[in-house]
Enzyme design. Structure first.
Site, PDB file in Angstrom:
ATOM      1  N   SER A  22      41.796  -1.750  -3.783  1.00 41.43           N
ATOM      2  CA  SER A  22      41.811  -0.381  -3.263  1.00 41.43           C
ATOM      3  C   SER A  22      42.196   0.660  -4.312  1.00 41.43           C
ATOM      4  O   SER A  22      41.578   1.728  -4.372  1.00 41.43           O
ATOM      5  CB  SER A  22      42.743  -0.282  -2.051  1.00 41.43           C
ATOM      6  N   LYS A  71      50.006  -4.704   9.631  1.00 43.05           N
ATOM      7  CA  LYS A  71      49.131  -3.821  10.406  1.00 43.05           C
ATOM      8  C   LYS A  71      49.619  -3.573  11.834  1.00 43.05           C
ATOM      9  O   LYS A  71      49.374  -2.496  12.391  1.00 43.05           O
ATOM     10  CB  LYS A  71      47.709  -4.376  10.423  1.00 43.05           C
ATOM     11  N   ASN A  92      45.648   0.519   9.900  1.00 41.33           N
ATOM     12  CA  ASN A  92      45.372   0.234   8.486  1.00 41.33           C
ATOM     13  C   ASN A  92      45.423   1.497   7.626  1.00 41.33           C
ATOM     14  O   ASN A  92      45.312   1.420   6.408  1.00 41.33           O
ATOM     15  CB  ASN A  92      44.016  -0.456   8.319  1.00 41.33           C
ATOM     16  N   ASP A 107      39.328  -0.082  10.146  1.00 38.09           N
ATOM     17  CA  ASP A 107      38.810  -1.436   9.901  1.00 38.09           C
ATOM     18  C   ASP A 107      37.573  -1.733  10.742  1.00 38.09           C
ATOM     19  O   ASP A 107      36.626  -2.356  10.261  1.00 38.09           O
ATOM     20  CB  ASP A 107      39.885  -2.477  10.214  1.00 38.09           C
ATOM     21  N   GLY A 134      45.395 -11.518  14.409  1.00 35.16           N
ATOM     22  CA  GLY A 134      46.294 -10.506  13.853  1.00 35.16           C
ATOM     23  C   GLY A 134      45.680  -9.128  13.892  1.00 35.16           C
ATOM     24  O   GLY A 134      44.751  -8.855  14.670  1.00 35.16           O
ATOM     25  N   GLY A 135      46.172  -8.235  13.033  1.00 32.44           N
ATOM     26  CA  GLY A 135      45.699  -6.856  13.044  1.00 32.44           C
ATOM     27  C   GLY A 135      44.223  -6.731  12.764  1.00 32.44           C
ATOM     28  O   GLY A 135      43.504  -5.986  13.448  1.00 32.44           O
ATOM     29  N   TYR A 230      38.257 -11.013   0.178  1.00 39.30           N
ATOM     30  CA  TYR A 230      37.339 -10.693  -0.917  1.00 39.30           C
ATOM     31  C   TYR A 230      37.894 -11.090  -2.282  1.00 39.30           C
ATOM     32  O   TYR A 230      37.244 -10.869  -3.306  1.00 39.30           O
ATOM     33  CB  TYR A 230      37.003  -9.196  -0.921  1.00 39.30           C
ATOM     34  N   GLN A 258      35.739   0.925   5.039  1.00 35.75           N
ATOM     35  CA  GLN A 258      36.980   1.414   5.651  1.00 35.75           C
ATOM     36  C   GLN A 258      37.723   2.337   4.699  1.00 35.75           C
ATOM     37  O   GLN A 258      38.396   3.272   5.115  1.00 35.75           O
ATOM     38  CB  GLN A 258      37.864   0.246   6.117  1.00 35.75           C
TER      39      GLN A 258
END
Length: 286
Positions: A22, A71, A92, A107, A134-135, A230, A258
């Site tokens: 990111s 999250k 997120n 997301d 999960g989130g 990723y 996102q």
């Protein structure tokens, strides 16, 4: 990029976070747009989350992304949630709005965009198996139901948590059949043979961790596999999918989509198309 006393701070919190791409893509877009911001990683352990959010407030951070494992845990630390984040029950993206920290979730949009662009997959009428509750799993479930999936099955290591998520979302999405079971249960073997798409929403795959007992040879020839992980570029799950001749993709497309949505939330400006993806692909030599 020149940092001055006027430069505003954006970032990402998570644990671990050193693998995150990111900062590369967000700073590339910010520079291209000529905006006086800088985006940095903040490694935050689970036990330090509350203190970290307090620090964000005190330092005047303009906004930040939230990744595994925070999250859902971050929600009590925030002042309010945007409708999408409230529905999903996970955040997120956080933006400072006045004195408040407001939680968003981009997301789901990023996931659907990547399914379309990277796999040519339309969830409408499809049967889908989600790994994880999960989130990221919550965001995927909400987006798939909204896109008209016929059935979404949740396989989670903690079967009770998976069933709790399924029960919660059944009341919102009556048009989609939602069920859950334990990740190691015989139901996984039974259902994987029928699905059109298998999605990993967990961190399994980082550090070459694997799903034990998950047999991708049972997938239909026209099924697809999507791994939100990723890094590494090709996880053990994707390696096995390719070995079986199954169409598959990693989470780079979702990360980019996102991230573009998050940057628009923070700055009010639409980032130029392709800049984030190009920066990531260049860094990875792809």
């Amino acid at each position: 990029m020149t940092i001055s006393g006027k430069t505003r701070i954006l970032g990402i919190i998570g644990w671990p976070v050193e693998h995150s791409l990111s900062p590369l893509m967000q700073n590339a877009a910010l520079e291209e747009m000529g905006l006086d911001y800088v985006y940095v990683p903040f490694p935050v352990r689970e036990e330090g989350l509350g203190a970290a959010i307090g620090g964000m407030r005190a330092l005047g951070v303009a906004g930040f992304n939230v990744t595994i494992p925070h999250k859902t845990a971050v929600i009590p630390c925030l002042d309010r949630l945007a409708p999408e984040a409230a529905l999903i029950g996970a955040v997120n993206t956080v933006k400072r709005e006045g004195d408040d920290l407001v939680g968003y979730n981009t997301d789901g949009v990023g996931f659907l965009n990547s399914l379309r662009d990277d796999l040519g997959f339309d969830p409408a009428g499809a049967r889908i198996l989600l790994l994880g509750a999960g989130g990221a799993g919550r965001a995927a479930l909400a987006s798939l139901c909204r896109a008209g999936a016929a059935q979404v099955l949740i396989a989670n290591r903690n079967a009770e948590r998976g069933e709790g998520l399924a029960e919660e979302f059944r009341s919102f999405f009556s048009g989609t059949q939602i069920a859950a079971f334990g990740l190691g249960s015989p139901s996984v073997t039974d259902e994987i043979q029928k699905v059109d798409l298998l999605v990993n929403t967990t961190s399994v795959g980082m550090g070459d961790t694997v799903f034990e007992g998950l047999d991708l040879s049972l997938l239909k020839p026209d099924a697809s596999v999507y791994d939100m992980v990723y890094a590494p570029w090709e996880t053990p799950l994707l390696k096995e999918a390719r070995r079986q001749g199954v169409r598959c993709a990693n989470g780079i497309g979702m990360l980019v989509a996102q991230g573009e949505c998050s940057l628009e939330i923070w700055t009010g400006k639409v980032p130029p198309s392709g800049v984030m993806k190009s920066r990531i692909w260049a860094a990875l030599g792809r």
